[in-house]
Design a protein around this motif. Structure first.
Motif, PDB file in Angstrom:
ATOM      1  N   ASP A  40       3.646 -21.533 -18.825  1.00 51.12           N
ATOM      2  CA  ASP A  40       2.835 -20.995 -19.366  1.00 51.12           C
ATOM      3  C   ASP A  40       2.047 -21.656 -20.385  1.00 51.12           C
ATOM      4  OD1 ASP A  40       0.484 -19.218 -19.456  1.00 51.12           O
ATOM      5  OD2 ASP A  40       1.520 -17.536 -20.492  1.00 51.12           O
ATOM      6  N   LEU A  97      -0.844 -23.264 -23.687  1.00 52.49           N
ATOM      7  CA  LEU A  97      -2.153 -23.465 -24.096  1.00 52.49           C
ATOM      8  C   LEU A  97      -2.900 -24.219 -24.164  1.00 52.49           C
ATOM      9  CD1 LEU A  97      -0.720 -22.003 -27.476  1.00 52.49           C
ATOM     10  CD2 LEU A  97      -1.733 -20.296 -25.711  1.00 52.49           C
ATOM     11  N   THR A  98      -4.644 -23.912 -23.800  1.00 49.53           N
ATOM     12  CA  THR A  98      -5.176 -24.610 -23.293  1.00 49.53           C
ATOM     13  C   THR A  98      -5.910 -24.912 -24.876  1.00 49.53           C
ATOM     14  OG1 THR A  98      -5.649 -23.719 -21.706  1.00 49.53           O
ATOM     15  CG2 THR A  98      -7.678 -25.255 -22.705  1.00 49.53           C
ATOM     16  N   VAL A  99      -5.694 -25.815 -25.840  1.00 50.03           N
ATOM     17  CA  VAL A  99      -6.575 -26.498 -27.028  1.00 50.03           C
ATOM     18  C   VAL A  99      -7.715 -27.311 -27.304  1.00 50.03           C
ATOM     19  CG1 VAL A  99      -5.371 -26.962 -29.201  1.00 50.03           C
ATOM     20  CG2 VAL A  99      -3.569 -25.510 -27.581  1.00 50.03           C
ATOM     21  N   ASN A 100      -8.631 -26.756 -27.593  1.00 46.82           N
ATOM     22  CA  ASN A 100      -9.963 -27.797 -27.579  1.00 46.82           C
ATOM     23  C   ASN A 100      -9.367 -28.597 -28.722  1.00 46.82           C
ATOM     24  OD1 ASN A 100     -11.885 -29.005 -28.453  1.00 46.82           O
ATOM     25  ND2 ASN A 100     -13.191 -27.922 -26.903  1.00 46.82           N
ATOM     26  N   SER A 155     -10.750 -24.593 -29.647  1.00 40.35           N
ATOM     27  CA  SER A 155     -10.492 -23.433 -29.507  1.00 40.35           C
ATOM     28  C   SER A 155      -8.929 -24.138 -29.561  1.00 40.35           C
ATOM     29  CB  SER A 155     -11.805 -23.252 -28.645  1.00 40.35           C
ATOM     30  OG  SER A 155     -12.098 -23.697 -27.389  1.00 40.35           O
ATOM     31  N   ILE A 156      -8.556 -21.963 -29.302  1.00 45.10           N
ATOM     32  CA  ILE A 156      -7.568 -22.555 -28.400  1.00 45.10           C
ATOM     33  C   ILE A 156      -7.306 -21.023 -27.248  1.00 45.10           C
ATOM     34  CG2 ILE A 156      -4.725 -21.662 -28.562  1.00 45.10           C
ATOM     35  CD1 ILE A 156      -4.602 -22.004 -31.727  1.00 45.10           C
ATOM     36  N   GLU A 157      -7.580 -21.252 -26.193  1.00 49.36           N
ATOM     37  CA  GLU A 157      -7.445 -20.198 -24.954  1.00 49.36           C
ATOM     38  C   GLU A 157      -5.985 -20.094 -23.964  1.00 49.36           C
ATOM     39  OE1 GLU A 157     -10.301 -21.749 -22.366  1.00 49.36           O
ATOM     40  OE2 GLU A 157     -12.158 -21.629 -24.207  1.00 49.36           O
ATOM     41  N   ASN A 158      -6.003 -19.011 -23.677  1.00 50.75           N
ATOM     42  CA  ASN A 158      -5.601 -19.210 -23.087  1.00 50.75           C
ATOM     43  C   ASN A 158      -3.687 -18.472 -23.175  1.00 50.75           C
ATOM     44  OD1 ASN A 158      -3.865 -18.313 -19.791  1.00 50.75           O
ATOM     45  ND2 ASN A 158      -2.197 -20.363 -19.986  1.00 50.75           N
ATOM     46  N   ILE A 159      -3.945 -17.667 -24.585  1.00 47.95           N
ATOM     47  CA  ILE A 159      -3.128 -16.985 -25.449  1.00 47.95           C
ATOM     48  C   ILE A 159      -2.127 -15.710 -25.238  1.00 47.95           C
ATOM     49  CG2 ILE A 159      -2.430 -15.758 -28.044  1.00 47.95           C
ATOM     50  CD1 ILE A 159      -4.281 -17.794 -29.234  1.00 47.95           C
TER      51      ILE A 159
END
Length: 452
Positions: free
Chosen positions: A327, A329-332, A347-351
């Motif tokens: 699982d 994290l998606t980090v831009n 950005s940080i997504e899927n937290i």
């Protein structure tokens, strides 16, 4: 025979000597580029004369007991300084990170946006002629300035006492450049009210600038025209032209040889030399993203009383879990914006409740840096005229991290390899100088001889 290569980087300056017979680096010296000068909040300035003194120290360290037969020079692209009639600096070096082009010019447009709209040529903040345009409009060009120059073109003048010129690899990095004609666009210069006579002459081929006439090398050594560090890194890394190069330093780039000069949305075409081009997708935040994360952990340690020794080593150890996390994290990692959109942020997504951990954040940043370059590469597939056979991974970020190389290899679906020599830009300067001086028949011969 021995070739001296000099690389003026943003944070370090390197000099090395390669032996053409053994193909080995005989000596190398890397010193901190601690020449930064305080300026306004949006300025990024360095002291050009201090840079030259650091270069002298590095060169003396590597050539004290070695005969040099040719000299190659490269350095940080885009930046400019002003020179007086004696070709001496009369301003600081305004480097590629300078943001004055992002200041508001008129009607809500920044200087860079205005120039891009009016000339229909991308004029990003940090590009030399965008910086110069700002200075013209704000009466910041020194009265005694007769021309502008890159810092490495200025170094060549210090070495040879010849008038500064610029290679196409650097001319294009300044802006307002016609890729097909390989010269500055007179129309764009006219729109920007920039005098062509204020710019250095453009050299299109693998050429010499002159011979040494300075106080820190013997007289009469052939010195090549300086080239941009991106192109130099390509020449110093890629022995096989069917390769894709990824570089992770402070920023990061993906590059490959192309025959096309058409504009692409994700990246740009840059001259290499002798009517050859490379596609370059460049991110402002490559290894710097990892450094930003390290600083975040350091601040956490300060606040919570934790141990902050060997943070990079601990982060690298945690990154080994990148392929086992389910699982993620998606980090831009566009923390510094982009050339096209300086105000853009990461950005940080899927937290979720279980994955907001240092381990997942580290892995997310490593994959995020790769993803940004992979997106650029995917958007430039129409420029490829060959089937890539390998992914050459250069820069300290990739050289030091096996995990990061594995991430890139998996995402690009290519076998990852490392360049033969670790100082890619300085090595590329040697390759260029070897061809320009006649030690080798041409660039391809120089690459084959020095990089294999």
């Amino acid at each position: 025979m021995n070739i001296l290569g000099i690389d003026i980087g943003t944070t370090t300056i390197t000099a090395l000597v390669i032996c053409t017979e053994t193909k080995k680096i005989l000596n190398v010296c890397t010193l901190p580029n601690d020449s930064f000068i305080e300026g306004k909040s949006f300025e990024r300035l360095q002291d050009a004369e201090k840079i030259i003194n650091i270069v002298k120290t590095a060169v003396k360290n590597v050539t004290s007991d070695i005969t040099v037969d040719a000299v190659g020079v490269t350095g940080q692209m885009h930046g400019i300084l002003y020179l007086d009639k004696d070709f001496k600096p009369c301003s600081p070096l305004m480097i590629w990170q300078d943001e004055r082009g992002n200041e508001i010019f008129e009607n809500g447009e920044t200087y860079a946006e205005y120039l891009t709209r009016k000339t229909v040529i991308k004029a990003a903040s940090g590009f030399g002629l965008t910086t110069h345009f700002y200075n013209l409009k704000n009466n910041l060009v020194p009265e005694d300035a007769v021309m502008l120059s890159t810092v490495h073109d200025y170094l060549v003048t210090v070495l040879t006492s010849e008038r500064p010129v610029t290679h196409t690899s650097d001319g294009a990095s300044l802006g307002f450049f016609d890729l097909e004609k390989l010269e500055f666009s007179e129309k764009a210069l006219r729109i920007a009210e920039i005098s062509k006579e204020f710019l250095p002459d453009v050299i299109k081929t693998t050429s010499l600038a002159g011979k040494t006439k300075c106080d820190f090398l013997s007289d009469g050594i052939p010195v090549s025209v300086a080239i941009g560090d991106n192109q130099a890194s390509f020449l110093g890394s890629v022995a096989n032209e069917n390769s894709v190069l990824v570089n992770v330093g402070t920023g990061s780039q993906v590059s490959f040889i192309t025959n096309c000069v058409k504009l692409v949305e994700s990246g740009e075409i840059r001259p290499l030399t002798d009517n050859k081009y490379i596609y370059v997708g460049a991110s402002l935040c490559g290894g710097r993203a990892y450094a930003i994360l390290k600083n975040f952990f350091s601040l956490c340690a300060d606040m919570l009383g934790g141990d902050k020794e060997n943070l990079y080593k601990k982060m690298d150890s945690l990154s080994e879990n990148v392929f086992s996390l389910t699982d993620q994290l998606t980090v831009n990692c566009e923390f510094c914006g982009t050339r096209e959109n300086p105000s853009k942020r990461g950005s940080i997504e899927n937290i979720g409740t279980e994955n907001f951990t240092p381990k997942a954040l580290i892995c997310g940043v490593l994959k995020g840096v790769c993803a940004e370059l992979k997106d650029m590469y995917s958007g430039a597939q129409s420029l490829l005229s060959f089937k890539p056979t390998e992914l050459v991974c250069s820069g300290n970020g990739l050289r030091k991290s096996k995990v990061w190389r594995e991430i890139f290899s998996k995402e690009f679906c290519l076998q990852a390899t490392l360049p033969k020599h670790s100082e890619e830009a300085a090595t590329g300067a040697c390759v260029f100088a070897g061809a320009a001086s006649g030690i080798y028949k041409n660039l391809t011969d120089a690459q084959n001889q020095l990089l294999r």
